[in-house]
Write an enzyme that holds these catalytic residues in place. Structure first.
Site, PDB file in Angstrom:
ATOM      1  N   GLN A   1       1.030  -1.397  -0.030  1.00 36.82           N
ATOM      2  CA  GLN A   1       0.040  -0.417   0.141  1.00 36.82           C
ATOM      3  C   GLN A   1       0.819   1.280   0.065  1.00 36.82           C
ATOM      4  OE1 GLN A   1      -2.563  -1.784   3.533  1.00 36.82           O
ATOM      5  NE2 GLN A   1      -3.781  -0.677   2.229  1.00 36.82           N
TER       6      GLN A   1
ATOM      7  N   ARG B   1       3.448   0.076  13.262  1.00 33.82           N
ATOM      8  CA  ARG B   1       2.769  -0.825  12.466  1.00 33.82           C
ATOM      9  C   ARG B   1       3.411  -1.090  11.234  1.00 33.82           C
ATOM     10  NH1 ARG B   1      -2.567  -4.223  11.194  1.00 33.82           N
ATOM     11  NH2 ARG B   1      -1.532  -5.855  10.586  1.00 33.82           N
TER      12      ARG B   1
ATOM     13  N   HIS C   1       0.976  -9.194   4.457  1.00 42.77           N
ATOM     14  CA  HIS C   1      -0.430  -8.450   4.285  1.00 42.77           C
ATOM     15  C   HIS C   1      -0.675  -8.049   2.784  1.00 42.77           C
ATOM     16  CE1 HIS C   1      -2.526  -4.657   6.554  1.00 42.77           C
ATOM     17  NE2 HIS C   1      -3.602  -4.937   5.293  1.00 42.77           N
TER      18      HIS C   1
ATOM     19  N   ASN D   1      -1.953 -11.400   7.732  1.00 45.07           N
ATOM     20  CA  ASN D   1      -2.703  -9.955   8.339  1.00 45.07           C
ATOM     21  C   ASN D   1      -4.467 -10.508   7.817  1.00 45.07           C
ATOM     22  OD1 ASN D   1      -3.436  -7.285   9.314  1.00 45.07           O
ATOM     23  ND2 ASN D   1      -3.976  -7.569   6.820  1.00 45.07           N
ATOM     24  N   GLU D   2      -5.110 -10.723   8.259  1.00 44.73           N
ATOM     25  CA  GLU D   2      -6.967 -11.003   7.699  1.00 44.73           C
ATOM     26  C   GLU D   2      -6.566 -12.186   7.186  1.00 44.73           C
ATOM     27  OE1 GLU D   2      -7.945  -7.304   6.504  1.00 44.73           O
ATOM     28  OE2 GLU D   2      -8.293  -6.441   8.589  1.00 44.73           O
TER      29      GLU D   2
ATOM     30  N   ASN E   1      -8.146  -6.221  14.473  1.00 46.88           N
ATOM     31  CA  ASN E   1      -8.248  -5.342  13.546  1.00 46.88           C
ATOM     32  C   ASN E   1      -9.768  -4.816  13.208  1.00 46.88           C
ATOM     33  OD1 ASN E   1      -5.591  -5.385  12.700  1.00 46.88           O
ATOM     34  ND2 ASN E   1      -6.414  -6.324  10.149  1.00 46.88           N
TER      35      ASN E   1
ATOM     36  N   TYR F   1     -13.051  -2.072  11.993  1.00 44.40           N
ATOM     37  CA  TYR F   1     -13.484  -0.676  11.608  1.00 44.40           C
ATOM     38  C   TYR F   1     -15.023  -0.467  12.091  1.00 44.40           C
ATOM     39  CZ  TYR F   1      -8.963  -0.412   8.800  1.00 44.40           C
ATOM     40  OH  TYR F   1      -7.653  -0.820   8.653  1.00 44.40           O
TER      41      TYR F   1
ATOM     42  N   GLU G   1      -5.410  -2.492  13.620  1.00 45.07           N
ATOM     43  CA  GLU G   1      -6.119  -1.854  12.872  1.00 45.07           C
ATOM     44  C   GLU G   1      -7.281  -1.215  13.238  1.00 45.07           C
ATOM     45  OE1 GLU G   1      -6.733  -3.112   9.097  1.00 45.07           O
ATOM     46  OE2 GLU G   1      -4.617  -3.865   9.214  1.00 45.07           O
TER      47      GLU G   1
ATOM     48  N   TRP H   1      -5.498   2.477  11.935  1.00 39.28           N
ATOM     49  CA  TRP H   1      -4.999   3.051  10.283  1.00 39.28           C
ATOM     50  C   TRP H   1      -5.629   3.820   9.725  1.00 39.28           C
ATOM     51  CZ3 TRP H   1      -2.404  -1.049   7.767  1.00 39.28           C
ATOM     52  CH2 TRP H   1      -2.551  -0.989   6.530  1.00 39.28           C
TER      53      TRP H   1
ATOM     54  N   TRP I   1      -6.286  -0.897  -2.132  1.00 41.79           N
ATOM     55  CA  TRP I   1      -6.560  -2.253  -3.116  1.00 41.79           C
ATOM     56  C   TRP I   1      -7.191  -1.831  -3.549  1.00 41.79           C
ATOM     57  CZ3 TRP I   1      -2.776  -4.782  -1.187  1.00 41.79           C
ATOM     58  CH2 TRP I   1      -2.193  -5.306   0.122  1.00 41.79           C
TER      59      TRP I   1
HETATM   60  C1  GBH Z   1      -8.160  -3.656   6.598  1.00 39.71           C
HETATM   61  O1  GBH Z   1      -9.088  -4.324   6.756  1.00 39.71           O
HETATM   62  C2  GBH Z   1      -6.383  -3.421   5.646  1.00 39.71           C
HETATM   63  O2  GBH Z   1      -6.043  -4.693   6.527  1.00 39.71           O
HETATM   64  C3  GBH Z   1      -5.635  -3.208   5.461  1.00 39.71           C
HETATM   65  O3  GBH Z   1      -4.567  -3.182   3.821  1.00 39.71           O
HETATM   66  C4  GBH Z   1      -7.197  -1.649   4.629  1.00 39.71           C
HETATM   67  O4  GBH Z   1      -5.956  -0.435   4.081  1.00 39.71           O
HETATM   68  C5  GBH Z   1      -8.548  -1.513   5.897  1.00 39.71           C
HETATM   69  O5  GBH Z   1      -8.836  -2.754   5.745  1.00 39.71           O
HETATM   70  C6  GBH Z   1      -8.576  -0.384   5.103  1.00 39.71           C
HETATM   71  O6  GBH Z   1      -9.887  -1.086   3.849  1.00 39.71           O
HETATM   72  O7  GBH Z   1     -15.795  -4.074  -0.137  1.00 39.71           O
HETATM   73  O8  GBH Z   1     -17.984  -4.471   0.937  1.00 39.71           O
HETATM   74  O9  GBH Z   1     -16.528  -6.167   0.257  1.00 39.71           O
HETATM   75  C7  GBH Z   1     -10.306  -4.812   6.574  1.00 39.71           C
HETATM   76  C8  GBH Z   1     -11.212  -5.576   6.574  1.00 39.71           C
HETATM   77  C9  GBH Z   1     -12.943  -6.087   4.997  1.00 39.71           C
HETATM   78  C10 GBH Z   1     -13.194  -4.251   5.372  1.00 39.71           C
HETATM   79  C11 GBH Z   1     -13.299  -6.581   3.923  1.00 39.71           C
HETATM   80  C12 GBH Z   1     -13.530  -3.770   3.811  1.00 39.71           C
HETATM   81  C13 GBH Z   1     -14.597  -5.208   2.254  1.00 39.71           C
HETATM   82  C14 GBH Z   1     -16.327  -4.754   2.137  1.00 39.71           C
HETATM   83  N1  GBH Z   1     -11.714  -5.327   5.269  1.00 39.71           N
HETATM   84  N2  GBH Z   1     -14.279  -5.531   3.386  1.00 39.71           N
HETATM   85  S1  GBH Z   1     -16.624  -5.310   0.858  1.00 39.71           S
END
Ligand code: GBH
Length: 479
Positions: free
Chosen positions: A24, A81, A126, A170-171, A316, A318, A384, A428, A436
């Site tokens: 990234q 990190r 990652h 990661n994840e 992580n 969100y 995160e 984050w 991505w």
């Molecule tokens: C993180 O994942 C990543 O570790 C990080 O690299 C990234 O920059 C950050 O999130 C911010 O996105 O598009 O409707 O299918 C977080 C978990 C799981 C959140 C998948 C977004 C996609 C939903 N992510 N989800 S969708």
């Protein structure tokens, strides 16, 4: 937020961090002998990523690391990190050939951090598998786990004298589901209902092997800690805590089992997948007349056990969702049908930037309490948490500043009132970066990066100033 003079809400050596990931931010995708990764390949295919963006240059942290270090210092972080690019260190993914320029780069990053009194937390993986290993089957292949273990040992040996906090993968959820079920992330495979479970399994095996390697060969001398970072929304039935329909409560439990439980149950609870997950998958297989055996792999007796392979819980977080029963649309084999649960947004939750990110700070506190109760009160690092902006640039991002304040005060409550053993919080992200599949259209940084400017200049957002203020207040209190 507590005002100064009140008792400190955070433990004395609490980690105040921010995170990034190699693909990234680094750029330098072909610099100095780096091998290609699956994200290089994916981005160079038409139609994969928003606006055909790619991470060829990104924030160019490969050349501008010192600018990042200034940002880190400006925030007053105690921890940073970052992730290593596997293909920068080992261009074809194997230890047959080590790229010394890559080793030098990460040595400099680590040494510079330590010289500034900032502790590195390093993620080994990652999302950016060396393309050479994808060509050999990628995460669907059991041998990728063995090669990951060799890579991990190489990193422990080379950097472990200075790096004390390691995250293996990661994840795994995101890699498995978005990469192999939905095709939205590299390697872009759409093999619903089967590949993701296999990929998740091999990532767990990889993690467990690396933890055992650390435990038996490096821990005594290096005295660090190793875990894997798991993402989860807080998921609950509407009216959870009173009045929820039984079906919805079951659906919420299933949904949690398919996200957090998928990986956390084997590592922290039983050494195997959650029962509700296996029975949901097997029931669906039976209904659809699937003859290939359980689609959820089994852990073998003669492999290193996965139970107990985490020295802390790396979370992580969100966002949150309400979960209701149903959603399996019958006939097709896919994870969504296996779960038979549907996520809904509460209309009172504001959406911040991207459509999936409903802002629910209190969900973090609930999830932390759930982790304490379910996974035997582990030490937790929030590896995160963040909020994005899209569209019109706002350097004075008042809304995001407020969200950081609110979220961190929820973390304080989790520690003070719920007794959760939270050891650190990583925002984050340090910088706006390559988000991505959304390319550069979604900005998660505490610092703005001007991608139109050849110098890729970094400018602190108001949210960055707010975070710096919070850190300085709590660090002073614990002096
Ligand atoms: C993180 O994942 C990543 O570790 C990080 O690299 C990234 O920059 C950050 O999130 C911010 O996105 O598009 O409707 O299918 C977080 C978990 C799981 C959140 C998948 C977004 C996609 C939903 N992510 N989800 S969708």
């Amino acid at each position: 937020m507590p005002t100064s003079g009140e008792k400190n809400m955070f433990p004395r050596d609490f980690a105040w961090g921010a995170g990034t990931a190699a693909y990234q931010i680094e750029g330098g995708w072909q610099a100095d002998g780096k091998g290609p990764s699956i994200w290089d390949t994916f981005c160079h295919e038409k139609g994969r990523v928003f606006g055909e963006h790619n991470g060829d240059e990104a924030c160019n942290s490969y050349e501008l690391w010192e600018k990042d270090l200034e940002c880190i210092q400006q925030l007053g972080l105690t921890h940073y990190r970052l992730s290593f690019s596997w293909a920068r260190l080992l261009p074809d993914g194997t230890t047959q050939h080590v790229n010394q320029k890559g080793v030098q780069y990460y040595n400099k990053v680590i040494d510079d951090l330590l010289a500034c009194d900032v502790s590195p937390m390093v993620t080994l993986y990652h999302f950016d598998l060396p393309q050479a290993l994808q060509d050999g089957g990628g995460w669907k292949s059991a041998s990728t786990a063995t090669l990951f273990d060799a890579y991990a040992k190489f990193c422990f040996r080379t950097f472990g004298d200075r790096v004390k906090l390691w995250v293996t993968v990661n994840e795994p959820y995101v890699c498995a589901k978005l990469g192999h079920e939905d095709g939205l992330h590299a390697p872009g495979l759409k093999e619903p209902g089967v590949a993701a479970y296999l990929v998740g399994h091999n990532m767990l095996r990889a993690h467990a092997m690396a933890w055992h390697s650390y435990n038996s060969c490096f821990r005594a001398k290096q005295k660090g800690a190793v875990s894997l970072a798991l993402n989860s929304d807080w998921l609950e039935a509407p009216e959870a805590g009173g009045g929820a329909e039984d079906d919805d409560a079951d659906a919420a439990e299933r949904q949690l089992a398919f996200t957090l439980g998928w990986f956390a149950w084997p590592v922290f609870v039983t050494g195997d997948y959650p029962d509700v997950m296996r029975s949901a998958i097997d029931a669906r297989s039976e209904r659809l007349g699937w003859r290939g055996g359980s689609r959820l792999p089994r852990f073998e007796e003669d492999e290193p056990p996965v139970l107990g392979t985490a020295d802390f819980f790396a979370l992580n977080y969100y966002t949150s969702r309400k979960v209701v029963a149903g959603g399996g649309r019958g006939g097709t084999l896919c994870m969504k049908n296996d779960r038979d649960a549907r996520d809904v947004l509460d209309p009172s939750w504001p959406i911040c930037g991207v459509s999936w990110l409903a802002v629910v700070p209190c969900g973090l506190r609930k999830l932390l309490k759930y982790i304490k109760d379910t996974f035997n009160n582990p030490a937790v690092y929030i590896t995160e948490n963040g909020f994005s902006q899209v569209g019109q640039l706002q350097i004075e991002d008042v809304q995001r500043s407020e969200f950081y304040k609110d979220t961190i005060s929820e973390v304080a409550k989790a520690i003070q009132e719920d007794g959760v053993d939270v050891r650190g919080y990583f925002a984050w992200s340090l910088l706006d970066n390559f988000e991505w599949a959304d390319g550069f259209s979604v900005r998660f940084g505490l610092f703005h990066v001007d991608f139109a400017d050849a110098r890729l200049s970094r400018t602190i957002y108001r949210s960055g100033r707010e975070y710096a203020k919070i850190i300085s207040k709590f660090r002073c209190q614990s002096k």
